[in-house]
Design a protein around this motif. Structure first.
Motif, PDB file in Angstrom:
ATOM      1  N   TRP A 111      -5.060  14.124   0.411  1.00 55.80           N
ATOM      2  CA  TRP A 111      -4.447  12.851   0.819  1.00 55.80           C
ATOM      3  C   TRP A 111      -4.344  12.806   2.322  1.00 55.80           C
ATOM      4  O   TRP A 111      -4.056  13.815   2.967  1.00 55.80           O
ATOM      5  N   ARG A 112      -4.599  11.666   2.907  1.00 50.74           N
ATOM      6  CA  ARG A 112      -4.400  11.483   4.346  1.00 50.74           C
ATOM      7  C   ARG A 112      -3.927  10.064   4.602  1.00 50.74           C
ATOM      8  O   ARG A 112      -4.445   9.122   4.005  1.00 50.74           O
ATOM      9  N   GLN A 113      -2.977   9.920   5.524  1.00 51.90           N
ATOM     10  CA  GLN A 113      -2.431   8.605   5.877  1.00 51.90           C
ATOM     11  C   GLN A 113      -3.539   7.619   6.234  1.00 51.90           C
ATOM     12  O   GLN A 113      -3.450   6.431   5.902  1.00 51.90           O
ATOM     13  N   GLU A 114      -4.588   8.100   6.872  1.00 49.52           N
ATOM     14  CA  GLU A 114      -5.649   7.205   7.335  1.00 49.52           C
ATOM     15  C   GLU A 114      -6.444   6.603   6.172  1.00 49.52           C
ATOM     16  O   GLU A 114      -7.305   5.757   6.382  1.00 49.52           O
ATOM     17  N   THR A 149      -5.052   5.333   3.262  1.00 54.95           N
ATOM     18  CA  THR A 149      -4.145   4.690   2.313  1.00 54.95           C
ATOM     19  C   THR A 149      -4.352   3.174   2.229  1.00 54.95           C
ATOM     20  O   THR A 149      -4.943   2.550   3.088  1.00 54.95           O
ATOM     21  N   GLN A 204      -1.764  -0.364   1.267  1.00 54.50           N
ATOM     22  CA  GLN A 204      -0.499  -0.793   1.859  1.00 54.50           C
ATOM     23  C   GLN A 204       0.738  -0.145   1.243  1.00 54.50           C
ATOM     24  O   GLN A 204       1.823  -0.214   1.823  1.00 54.50           O
ATOM     25  N   GLY A 257       0.849   3.135   0.562  1.00 53.97           N
ATOM     26  CA  GLY A 257       0.831   4.549   0.898  1.00 53.97           C
ATOM     27  C   GLY A 257       0.045   5.406  -0.080  1.00 53.97           C
ATOM     28  O   GLY A 257      -0.083   6.616   0.099  1.00 53.97           O
ATOM     29  N   ARG A 288      -1.521   8.609  -6.097  1.00 52.33           N
ATOM     30  CA  ARG A 288      -0.377   9.250  -5.447  1.00 52.33           C
ATOM     31  C   ARG A 288      -0.520  10.748  -5.669  1.00 52.33           C
ATOM     32  O   ARG A 288      -0.602  11.211  -6.808  1.00 52.33           O
ATOM     33  N   GLN A 313      -2.611  -1.069   5.774  1.00 49.62           N
ATOM     34  CA  GLN A 313      -3.654  -0.280   5.099  1.00 49.62           C
ATOM     35  C   GLN A 313      -4.322   0.672   6.085  1.00 49.62           C
ATOM     36  O   GLN A 313      -5.241   0.292   6.819  1.00 49.62           O
ATOM     37  N   GLY A 314      -3.918   1.928   6.019  1.00 48.60           N
ATOM     38  CA  GLY A 314      -4.555   2.933   6.856  1.00 48.60           C
ATOM     39  C   GLY A 314      -6.063   2.944   6.692  1.00 48.60           C
ATOM     40  O   GLY A 314      -6.812   3.096   7.663  1.00 48.60           O
ATOM     41  N   THR A 371      -9.011   2.797   9.476  1.00 45.36           N
ATOM     42  CA  THR A 371      -9.930   3.933   9.616  1.00 45.36           C
ATOM     43  C   THR A 371     -11.387   3.498   9.574  1.00 45.36           C
ATOM     44  O   THR A 371     -12.224   4.013  10.317  1.00 45.36           O
TER      45      THR A 371
END
Lengths: 153, 153, 153, 153
Positions: free
Chosen positions: A48-51, A53, A55, A57, A100, B24-25, B29
């Motif tokens: 998983w990476r924030q980049e 995601t 909206q 997460g 998730r 939205q990450g 990206t």
């Protein structure tokens, strides 16, 4: 899902898949790695990476699909001739649960390895709080391409 | 593809879509931006980047799908109530031609805006050497989510 | 949905489609008829019949799909060479509303006419109480088959 | 394909499925019968008949899909509450081989049994010259319907 009993036509199928995977900028960008390469079956791992995601997460469905599509395509590729390229004709993905988790495992398995058309199934699992959960299923159709210099491996 | 004549239930639909997109990450990206937001229709723009390619240097099918899925999801969102969230249930993508081009345009249009289930169609175009080419079509099914704090907008 | 501008390769495409349709036991069984044959576009008409219903008295989704799949397949066939056969690789159908009506109209339109792979879109409409309603959308992928005696037209 | 371990909410699920199946004119017309009903899994049997063929004498893809869609829908239904109805939202079918055979077996299995949305997978097998061959795979999404008098079981 059981892989068909087809033997690989190219004994160097695993090296071929690794070399092609290394050329995929997208796999590098999303942080995907090859976890398993067997005849008719490929597994890709993805943290998983924030980049990556959407909206809420969760991992964006398109990123889940990107890695799952690659797992399916390479699974088909393992049973193709050495000189063949593989193109995705279409795929469908069902998103069963939000993506998730701390990391993800994408499995692609060949259902039919045809001369021109191959059909594969994919399953994406989230590893979340010590357990594994099925989050997506895919059905992908791929085409064997030969004799085109722009489509190799 | 004609959008259905439904009027938006939420007059602030465009602001709502922009705020959600900004979260939205994955869109950030891959370099995607919102090019158009109308009732039942959203267009996303995406430049080609080496980091988003598959092994032949074309845009990875999964990246095309990621942006197209977002265009479809936000198109559905424009016709939903202000407090609703949207989740993709499934989509299918047909890849008609390699995603070769300097930039890409993804259109999502609502075919049916139901209370619970919305159905959308997407089309991806490559802008390549001065002309525009249809490279992918999508059919996506989305669900309106209400009353869940973890799924908003 | 606009048909691509491709000219038919076989000037006798309409006769070829009619001859093939006449051989389909399934079309006869469900009462389907050819309503329109144009390059890249075929329309099939289907009256409602009790024998074709699901448990709520609507036309069974599979019957809608059977006629829509034929419309898509024959649409692709109109742009194929005279000696080619057509096989459906896959299709996806979205059922937008119950198939309630006195009769139905199924349209198939070619989105891409490739040498090996063609992609089509279908739409099913119900004629009910004087108005026409979109009840299903389809995306179908077809393959051109040549040189096989068991797969002709 | 393993069925999920969900226990049926309605102990009379099998009787409910049989009663609903008996109401399907389409199943009677094509000669389909219920071969197995288990929690999360339904099998339908279908003999080959000339009236159900496409132009090459194989079973029409739409008829394969009709029976497979019913198998998937009833598989989902086994895990739904007693008063619920089930509607197919969408399905995708991959046709792996011509539907050539004396009879056919369609299996539907639940992958996810949600409160509103269920996802199923189907497989169609042809029994031909003493062996069984996988001829089609399906992914179907179904919706639980409650509180509507026109959509029951």
């Amino acid at each position: 899902m059981d892989a068909p009993r087809s033997a690989p036509q190219d004994p160097a199928f695993a090296e071929r898949v690794r070399a092609s995977f290394a050329l995929q900028g997208a796999m590098h960008t999303i942080g995907a790695t090859l976890a398993e390469i067997a005849p008719g079956r490929v597994v890709i791992a993805l943290p998983w990476r924030q980049e990556l995601t959407q909206q809420h997460g969760f991992l964006h469905a398109g990123i889940v699909a990107t890695a799952l599509d690659s797992a399916c395509g390479y699974a088909a590729s393992t049973l193709m001739p050495a000189e063949a390229g593989v193109l995705t004709i279409e795929y469908k993905i069902n998103l069963l649960a939000p993506a998730r988790g701390a990391s993800f495992r994408m499995e692609g398995v060949v259902v039919k390895a045809g001369r021109t058309i191959s059909v594969t199934e994919g399953r994406a699992y989230a590893l979340h709080e010590g357990s594994e959960k099925l989050i997506a299923t895919m059905g992908a159709t791929l085409m064997t391409i030969t004799g085109r210099d722009d489509i190799k491996h």
